[in-house]
Design an enzyme around this catalytic site. Structure first.
Site, PDB file in Angstrom:
ATOM      1  N   PRO A  23       0.851  -1.201   0.000  1.00  9.73           N
ATOM      2  CA  PRO A  23       0.000   0.000   0.000  1.00  9.73           C
ATOM      3  C   PRO A  23       0.879   1.240   0.000  1.00  9.73           C
ATOM      4  O   PRO A  23       1.801   1.354   0.806  1.00  9.73           O
ATOM      5  CB  PRO A  23      -0.797  -0.130   1.301  1.00  9.73           C
ATOM      6  CG  PRO A  23      -0.030  -1.090   2.149  1.00  9.73           C
ATOM      7  CD  PRO A  23       0.736  -1.983   1.238  1.00  9.73           C
ATOM      8  N   CYS A  25       0.572   5.435  -0.186  1.00 10.46           N
ATOM      9  CA  CYS A  25      -0.287   6.616  -0.163  1.00 10.46           C
ATOM     10  C   CYS A  25      -0.061   7.472  -1.407  1.00 10.46           C
ATOM     11  O   CYS A  25       1.079   7.756  -1.778  1.00 10.46           O
ATOM     12  CB  CYS A  25      -0.022   7.437   1.085  1.00 10.46           C
ATOM     13  SG  CYS A  25      -0.564   6.649   2.610  1.00 10.46           S
ATOM     14  N   TYR A 182       0.979   5.239  13.417  1.00 10.47           N
ATOM     15  CA  TYR A 182      -0.420   5.626  13.338  1.00 10.47           C
ATOM     16  C   TYR A 182      -1.192   5.083  14.541  1.00 10.47           C
ATOM     17  O   TYR A 182      -0.607   4.503  15.443  1.00 10.47           O
ATOM     18  CB  TYR A 182      -1.003   5.207  11.985  1.00 10.47           C
ATOM     19  CG  TYR A 182      -0.284   5.896  10.842  1.00 10.47           C
ATOM     20  CD1 TYR A 182      -0.141   7.291  10.842  1.00 10.47           C
ATOM     21  CD2 TYR A 182       0.296   5.189   9.801  1.00 10.47           C
ATOM     22  CE1 TYR A 182       0.543   7.938   9.818  1.00 10.47           C
ATOM     23  CE2 TYR A 182       0.983   5.828   8.780  1.00 10.47           C
ATOM     24  CZ  TYR A 182       1.104   7.204   8.800  1.00 10.47           C
ATOM     25  OH  TYR A 182       1.791   7.848   7.801  1.00 10.47           O
TER      26      TYR A 182
END
Length: 365
Positions: A23, A25, A182
């Site tokens: 993944p 961003c 996060y």
């Protein structure tokens, strides 16, 4: 036979090979909605021949975005926009598609990287962030609000709702983002979690909320739908989260039908001291794999096909993931298969592109 280009089964999903597109961003959404950029970006990576493609970190709530331009999956509008993009991708590629569900916590409300990375205040169009404790990431950031029981319940529900939307979208794999500083990583690390209730203090308490979120997602989707997690196996800071705690966390996840662990590191503290180099995180994936038996994904400066093959052949991981390397060379799996004497799927429209020396590179059909 190449191990990198052998199949692997995750729950009900069979992957044609063990090359994973991480993944990444893109900071190109419109109020959380996927755009034509995502159609282009995911579309061309879907033709790469990789075994699995991740959609970027996808926020489960507006407050959970890293930047105002992050992709989201929290509403009918965001679901519809992603549906439209995925329909285009699937029309031309059979690649299994995964999604990483995320909440940025105290690292939210920042500009897109190319506009500078300083915190955006509410007065300047940002938003109030939340976290386990009222500790900012950078000293000058607006402190986050420490989540109370109602806030924790809301975020658990946000993750569940997003997972249910992902299932409706027909996504093949779900990954819970508990890495890179996060929100869920913030709960795990004693550097960012100084709570004195049942969600802070001991390792058991710090693991509690991430495990509750994982349990809630696992309960909300079919048992055979692969649900994994990305973790930062160490903060690279003395007194922070480390590999021994990660193994304890992995053993708890193993009891909860966790399909795989995607092993990264760092991101929690500006004081981190990361020994960056080729495959610098692979040993972390290896320890978790050997001490828990959970399939692992190794990631981090894996750029050479022989390097990837060796990681798998030596039992350090079960899959390898590429991020920046795949952006630089979107046909990396083709080139790796050619180098290792393997085959990949490619669209029929590109069939004539096979070099004479690799005339059997593309699988028939």
């Amino acid at each position: 036979m190449s191990i990198l280009f052998s199949s692997i089964t995750l729950g009900r999903q069979v992957l044609d090979n063990r090359v994973v597109i991480s993944p990444m961003c893109q900071y190109s959404a419109d109020e959380g909605r996927a755009t034509d950029w995502h159609r282009i970006h995911l579309g061309h990576l879907a033709l790469s021949g990789a075994g699995l493609m991740f959609i970027e970190a996808t926020a489960v709530a507006p407050e959970g975005r890293i930047s105002p331009d992050d992709l989201g999956l929290w509403s009918d509008d965001t679901e519809a926009a992603l549906t439209d993009v995925l329909q285009s991708v699937r029309k031309y590629s059979p690649i299994p598609i995964a999604i990483q569900l995320a909440h940025a916590g105290r690292k939210a409300s920042t500009p897109v990287p190319w506009a500078g990375g300083e915190f955006i205040t509410v007065a300047n169009g940002g938003w109030q962030t939340v976290a386990p404790s009222a500790l900012p990431y950078e000293t000058d950031d607006t402190p986050p609000i420490a989540l109370d029981e109602a806030g924790l319940a809301r975020i658990r529900n946000d993750f569940v709702t997003a997972a249910q939307r992902a299932q409706r979208l027909g996504l093949n794999v779900i990954e819970l983002h508990a890495a890179h500083g996060y929100l869920l990583h913030q709960f795990l690390s004693p550097l960012s979690n100084t709570r004195n209730d049942r969600y802070g203090g001991t390792l058991e308490n710090r693991m509690r909320f991430p495990l509750e979120v994982f349990d809630a997602i696992r309960t909300a989707v079919p048992d055979d739908l692969p649900v994994g997690i990305r973790i930062s196996a160490t903060d690279w800071v003395d007194g922070g989260w480390d590999i021994d705690q990660s193994i304890a966390f992995a053993k708890e996840l193993q009891r909860r039908n966790c399909t795989f662990i995607d092993v990264s590191s760092g991101g929690l503290s500006p004081q981190q001291n990361i020994p960056v180099g080729p495959g610098y995180q692979v040993a972390l994936a290896e320890r978790i794999r050997h001490e828990t038996g959970i399939p692992t994904i190794a990631v981090g400066l894996i750029t050479d096909p022989e390097q990837a093959e060796t990681i798998l052949a030596s039992g350090q991981a079960d899959m390898v993931a590429l991020a920046r390397g795949m952006l630089y060379d979107p046909r990396w799996p083709w080139h790796a298969a050619a180098q290792l004497g393997a085959q990949v799927h490619a669209p029929k429209q590109y069939g004539r592109s096979q070099p004479r020396a690799y005339k059997d590179l593309f699988k028939p059909g």
